[in-house]
Design an enzyme around this catalytic site. Structure first.
Site, PDB file in Angstrom:
ATOM      1  N   ASP A   9       7.775   0.418  11.945  1.00 33.32           N
ATOM      2  CA  ASP A   9       7.026   0.252  10.712  1.00 33.32           C
ATOM      3  C   ASP A   9       6.424  -1.155  10.740  1.00 33.32           C
ATOM      4  O   ASP A   9       6.933  -2.046  11.435  1.00 33.32           O
ATOM      5  CB  ASP A   9       7.967   0.424   9.517  1.00 33.32           C
ATOM      6  CG  ASP A   9       7.292   0.105   8.207  1.00 33.32           C
ATOM      7  OD1 ASP A   9       6.280   0.751   7.892  1.00 33.32           O
ATOM      8  OD2 ASP A   9       7.768  -0.807   7.504  1.00 33.32           O
ATOM      9  N   ARG A  45       5.328  -5.319  -3.947  1.00 34.43           N
ATOM     10  CA  ARG A  45       5.796  -4.424  -2.894  1.00 34.43           C
ATOM     11  C   ARG A  45       6.322  -3.111  -3.472  1.00 34.43           C
ATOM     12  O   ARG A  45       6.039  -2.025  -2.945  1.00 34.43           O
ATOM     13  CB  ARG A  45       6.888  -5.117  -2.080  1.00 34.43           C
ATOM     14  CG  ARG A  45       7.497  -4.270  -0.974  1.00 34.43           C
ATOM     15  CD  ARG A  45       6.463  -3.800   0.023  1.00 34.43           C
ATOM     16  NE  ARG A  45       7.076  -3.177   1.188  1.00 34.43           N
ATOM     17  CZ  ARG A  45       6.413  -2.437   2.067  1.00 34.43           C
ATOM     18  NH1 ARG A  45       5.117  -2.206   1.906  1.00 34.43           N
ATOM     19  NH2 ARG A  45       7.028  -1.915   3.107  1.00 34.43           N
ATOM     20  N   SER A 122       2.384   3.177  10.596  1.00 31.44           N
ATOM     21  CA  SER A 122       2.319   2.517   9.296  1.00 31.44           C
ATOM     22  C   SER A 122       1.442   3.256   8.298  1.00 31.44           C
ATOM     23  O   SER A 122       0.496   3.959   8.669  1.00 31.44           O
ATOM     24  CB  SER A 122       1.771   1.096   9.483  1.00 31.44           C
ATOM     25  OG  SER A 122       1.557   0.446   8.251  1.00 31.44           O
TER      26      SER A 122
END
Length: 229
Positions: A9, A45, A122
């Site tokens: 990731d 986030r 990703s």
């Protein structure tokens, strides 16, 4: 079967997603932001991730850059900074230049030297990922950078993880998948990957039926894990 392919990731795993807010908070004339930058970074986030999940289940895909901006707008408003357009633009600019964690270049170099395929998988858009890879200087030790834009849905949709097997002509059990997101590691485990969760913050493990095979604090041990799996 032995591991042939090591997949990472990007955001939070190879690249420090808090770096943009941390850098902005250290700059002159940002005293108000310096007091709340950790909250802004965390809210940014969290909302960025939540919006990807919601868009995936609602079949309403959008470019990750749009989602990133939406998450920042929420975070700034939550901290009373929604009117600071200069700060917003600065944070977005810095997001294209996120720092890699200090162990990343050496770790990826060791994997390549040992003959493993290496790649990023990703939610990020190709342009965002290219900016991060170039800024971190790790392009030479990655075989590919895979973006969900090729399939039009965010993680944890299984079709995203299938991209790895299609690209490298491998079976799921030949893949070591590494993520800093517990939910991502869980989904990859369900798909059949060998998984490692990089739990830098010491968070509790997600209460899901699928668990990572290894839990690490950093990426330093990944080359050895690839040999052991």
């Amino acid at each position: 079967m032995p591991i042939t392919t090591c997949i990472f990731d990007a955001y939070g795993t190879l690249f420090d997603v808090a770096a943009a807010a941390r850098q902005a908070a250290s700059e002159p004339n940002r005293e108000a932001f310096a007091k709340v930058w950790t909250k802004v970074a965390n809210d940014w986030r969290l909302k960025q991730l939540q919006y990807t999940w919601l868009r995936a289940v609602m079949d309403a895909h959008a470019d990750f850059w749009d989602v990133t901006q939406n998450g920042l707008d929420y975070a700034l408003e939550a901290s009373g900074l929604s009117g600071d357009t200069e700060l917003r633009e600065r944070l977005l600019a810095l997001y294209w230049e996120l720092d890699a964690y200090e162990e990343v270049p050496e770790m990826l170099t060791a994997l390549k030297s040992a003959g493993y395929n290496t790649a990023i998988l990703s939610n990020g858009s190709p342009k965002m990922l290219d900016g991060a890879v170039q800024s971190a200087g790790v392009g030479d030790v990655l075989d590919d950078v895979l973006s969900v834009e090729d399939v039009g849905i965010f993680k944890p949709a299984p079709v995203v993880y299938q991209m790895v097997c299609d690209r490298f002509n491998c079976t799921p059990d030949q893949v070591l998948f590494v993520s800093s997101n517990g939910w991502d590691a869980a989904a990859a485990s369900k798909f059949g990957f060998q998984t490692a969760w990089v739990n830098r913050a010491g968070e509790p493990q997600d209460k899901l039926p699928w668990t990572p095979r290894e839990v690490l604090k950093t990426l330093h041990k990944i080359p050895n894990l690839a040999k052991e799996f």
